[in-house]
Write a protein that holds these residues in place. Structure first.
Motif, PDB file in Angstrom:
ATOM      1  N   GLU A   1       0.821  -1.205   0.000  1.00 36.02           N
ATOM      2  CA  GLU A   1       0.000   0.000   0.000  1.00 36.02           C
ATOM      3  C   GLU A   1       0.858   1.259   0.000  1.00 36.02           C
ATOM      4  OE1 GLU A   1      -3.251   2.305   2.870  1.00 36.02           O
ATOM      5  OE2 GLU A   1      -2.351   0.412   3.513  1.00 36.02           O
TER       6      GLU A   1
ATOM      7  N   ILE B   1      -7.362   4.451  -3.200  1.00 37.59           N
ATOM      8  CA  ILE B   1      -7.181   3.023  -2.914  1.00 37.59           C
ATOM      9  C   ILE B   1      -8.525   2.480  -2.471  1.00 37.59           C
ATOM     10  CG2 ILE B   1      -6.120   1.382  -1.336  1.00 37.59           C
ATOM     11  CD1 ILE B   1      -3.580   3.058  -1.453  1.00 37.59           C
TER      12      ILE B   1
ATOM     13  N   LEU C   1      -7.861  -3.262  -0.163  1.00 39.37           N
ATOM     14  CA  LEU C   1      -6.571  -3.770   0.318  1.00 39.37           C
ATOM     15  C   LEU C   1      -6.734  -5.274   0.483  1.00 39.37           C
ATOM     16  CD1 LEU C   1      -6.170  -0.849   2.814  1.00 39.37           C
ATOM     17  CD2 LEU C   1      -4.650  -1.251   0.884  1.00 39.37           C
TER      18      LEU C   1
ATOM     19  N   VAL D   1      -3.473  -4.601  -4.287  1.00 38.99           N
ATOM     20  CA  VAL D   1      -4.230  -3.407  -3.936  1.00 38.99           C
ATOM     21  C   VAL D   1      -5.017  -2.956  -5.157  1.00 38.99           C
ATOM     22  CG1 VAL D   1      -4.087  -1.007  -3.165  1.00 38.99           C
ATOM     23  CG2 VAL D   1      -2.509  -2.711  -2.225  1.00 38.99           C
TER      24      VAL D   1
END
Length: 755
Positions: A132, A149, A152, A158
């Motif tokens: 990340e 983003i 996760l 990602v």
């Protein structure tokens, strides 16, 4: 320990469900009636090719996942210890936990799928091979600020979400990036789990208001927090649309609960593969159930978790998505730095960037940095300091905040409502389908006088609204909505403190403004309560406990954060602040409101600034021009204070004032004197920020006695040195120690009463 996990969108495939539709034929018929088509035919045959379209995918997956769960329960007769689901799969986890029945769950998912299916112009892509933080660095380095983003999924898988053109640009960049194994565009119609779903989120929230939900009977791991659900089930489902799915951390949390048997219920084995990868690449989360009272190294990183802090307003914490009812104020000229704001936000609190005295370009750079770092829905805001003689400066900053969709403003040092505040408020107002007014642009106003508090508790002044309408700066609809909401969502009552302050006493000021709030709420019949927090003098658990006992919904700290690693001031200033005690401050004129005689509280120990600043104001009050000042006094100021002549100062400041201001000063000797004297305040502030040795005694350091109390509290601990003081650790330590103190005091009082 058994954990059932449910997959989300992307796991659908033709033929899924098989014989389960016949086994659960009653529920299948319910689904057909609710959806208006055959769910069995869609899943098994997909004759029209609709299974991959979001409005059909989501009801189909929910149904098949639910049937797999019911089949499992029928076979084992036992319920799991935990349940979790990935995005859409979270609805199945909630169904399994008894939050809603099958029909209600399918109703929710149908609406969710319809709304998300309407989204267009966006996309998603999975990046495999980078962590990340590595992905965030690539995004930052390449100016991909509009991407979020979204998922996760594992330590090195990602998913990004954003506009189609940005996803395409990112794909080209990441494919050329070292360590990237693959970039896979996902087949989605929109930028799910990102800022671009805000409109969908608002509409879904209105729909969800009509649904009754029950508390979970089995612990459900939340996608957005990676922890078990609490009471706010609806809010989590609403926020899930714009927040990333923390799947990796969710599995780490469950791994930390002990020996775990993960079982995927639904079509395929995508989650099973991700879980195996997480178990190989990540460590379990270690949950600390108790903490010693002298601990100062609290952490809310991936390795530890703290017990939920009970202090403050639950609604406040929910509305701002914070774990602690704790804010840090926007200290002037970026002392409340972008790094400070990020540190606070990642710890579950909210910080305000100190924009006062900075150029717009510097503020914009800070906002972009904060938004890149706090990309998972963490709270943050930007401070707006009242510009008494420069209202256009306020509007320029407000337009910047609107341009970058900054969600919260801290309004400081205002004497009344200004057009800039009204513009910011107006541009965030929307009437929802149920008639409620949503305020997207939140204002938390710092006030230290009841009459100013009343301004923020009231709707926008009609004269300002009418003026803005004529100037086409707001719309008719916005003008109408402004009549129905207060100017501030929350008020921070600031007692005796550093910076701008009226030296108020918290014990008198906070109860008075709470009563004023109650009267104003009744007068205007607002739909939502304006909460009141406390600031000023809070540097120890005892002070924080007093604030919460008086009724504060939250607390805000300032001075204690200036003496931390993250504060953007000089080491020399921090060394001085570390040594101060509660009596080592004094009031001095405020440079930005010099002519009005407004005061700021500053450090006096070892410094000449307070005395010199007050001397300058006394001269300004008593004389109408520089020529009237005694020659010896003038020489002292030029040689000792300024280190240059009045004429040299005037030539220097002329370049920083608009021509019309200089023309006024040429005609008005007293105004010219004010301009020259005010230079000293900028000069002394710059000396402190840079740590200049040129004239150390002239440092202007805004500070209140709270820091002296804090220094006494941490004396003899690791936090005695400012080099060990991190703003997030201070906040968590203060809040947890305050909770312990109040618990002990109340228990002691109860025992005394019983005796």
């Amino acid at each position: 320990m058994t954990v059932y996990v449910f997959p989300g969108q992307g796991s659908q495939k033709k033929g899924m469900g098989g014989a389960l539709f016949d086994e659960f034929d009653t529920l299948t018929r319910q689904a057909d009636d609710l959806l208006g088509y055959s769910i069995k035919r869609l899943c098994l045959e997909d004759p029209e090719g609709k299974l991959s379209f979001t409005p059909y995918t989501q009801p189909a997956l929910f149904t098949v996942n639910a049937f797999h769960y019911l089949k499992k329960i029928k076979e084992t007769g036992e319920k799991p210890d935990y349940v979790a689901g990935h995005s859409l799969g979270e609805y199945n986890a909630l169904f399994a936990a008894g939050v809603f029945d099958f029909q209600t769950g399918l109703t929710l998912v149908k609406k969710r799928g319809e709304l998300m299916g309407q989204s267009s112009g966006g996309g998603m892509a999975a990046v495999i091979g980078l962590t990340e933080s590595e992905i965030a660095e690539v995004l930052s380095r390449n100016g991909l600020h509009r991407l979020d983003i979204a998922n996760l999924n594992s330590p090195t898988q990602v998913v990004l979400s954003g506009l189609t053109e940005d996803i395409q640009q990112a794909r080209t960049i990441f494919e050329k990036t070292e360590k990237v194994q693959m970039v896979i565009p996902l087949k989605t119609s929109g930028a799910f789990h990102s800022r671009y779903m805000e409109d969908v989120k608002a509409e879904f929230a209105s729909f969800l208001d009509t649904i009754t939900l029950l508390p979970p009977a089995i612990p459900v791991i939340s996608n957005i927090e990676a922890r078990p659900y609490g009471e706010e089930v609806k809010q989590h489902l609403i926020d899930q649309m714009v927040h990333p799915v923390k799947w990796t951390e969710s599995i780490q949390y469950l791994m930390g609960q002990g020996e775990t048997d993960f079982q995927e219920l639904g079509p395929g084995n995508v989650l099973s593969g991700l879980i195996r990868r997480i178990q190989r690449e990540a460590e379990p989360l270690t949950i600390e159930k108790t903490q010693p009272s002298d601990a100062v190294e609290h952490s809310v990183t991936s390795q530890t978790d703290t017990i939920e802090n009970p202090l403050g307003s639950v609604a406040f914490k929910r509305d701002y998505n914070v774990k602690y009812a704790y804010l840090t104020g926007g200290m002037y000229r970026g002392i409340a730095s972008k790094e400070l704001v990020v540190k606070v936000g990642k710890a579950g609190m909210m910080g305000f960037f100190g924009s006062g005295g900075l150029k717009l370009g510097d503020v914009e750079e800070a906002i972009l940095y904060i938004q890149r770092e706090l990309n998972q829905g963490e709270a943050y805001g930007v401070n707006l300091v009242h510009q008494l003689n420069k209202p256009h400066k306020e509007e320029e900053l407000v337009h910047l905040l609107l341009q970058h969709r900054v969600p919260v403003m801290e309004a400081s040092a205002f004497l009344n409502i200004t057009p800039a505040l009204v513009i910011y408020r107006a541009k965030g107002l929307v009437r929802e389908q149920d008639g409620h007014i949503k305020c997207s642009n939140k204002i938390i106003a710092k006030v230290s006088r009841p009459e100013v508090a009343e301004c923020f508790l009231s709707p926008a002044p009609e004269r300002i609204v009418n003026k803005l309408l004529k100037e086409n700066k707001i719309s008719l609809q916005e003008a109408d909505l402004l009549k129905k909401v207060p100017m501030a969502d929350d008020l921070t009552v600031e007692a005796d403190s550093g910076g701008h302050t009226d030296g108020g006493v918290a014990y008198a000021l906070l109860p008075s403004i709470l009563k004023l709030r109650d009267r104003t709420m009744e007068k205007y019949s607002y739909a939502k309560e304006v909460r009141v927090g406390a600031a000023g003098g809070i540097g120890s658990p005892e002070a924080a406990a007093a604030a919460f006992t008086l009724g504060a919904a939250y607390i805000l700290t300032g001075s204690i954060n200036q003496c931390t690693v993250e504060a953007d001031t000089s080491d020399a200033v921090k060394d001085l602040l570390q040594q101060m005690d509660v009596q080592d401050t004094e009031y001095a004129p405020a440079g930005d409101m010099f002519e009005l005689g407004a005061k700021v509280q500053v450090l006096k120990k070892g410094l000449f600034f307070p005395a010199r600043a007050n001397k300058l104001f006394d001269l300004y009050r008593h004389y109408d021009s520089l020529d009237q000042i005694d020659k010896n006094v003038r020489n002292q100021i030029e040689e000792k204070y300024f280190k240059r002549s009045f004429e040299q100062v005037y030539e220097e400041v002329k370049a920083h004032y608009p021509p019309q201001e200089i023309q006024k000063a040429e005609r008005n000797p007293k105004q010219k004197m004010a301009i020259i004297f005010k230079w000293y305040f900028h000069y002394s502030n710059s000396l402190a920020l840079s740590g200049s040795e040129e004239s150390r005694v002239d440092y202007q350091i805004h500070c209140g006695p709270a820091l002296g109390a804090f220094n006494q509290w941490v004396k003899g601990t690791a936090l005695e040195s400012w080099r060990n003081r991190h703003v997030d650790k201070i906040g968590i330590h203060l809040m947890n120690e305050t909770a312990r103190l109040l618990t002990d005091r109340f228990q002691s009082m109860s025992s005394a009463t019983a005796v």
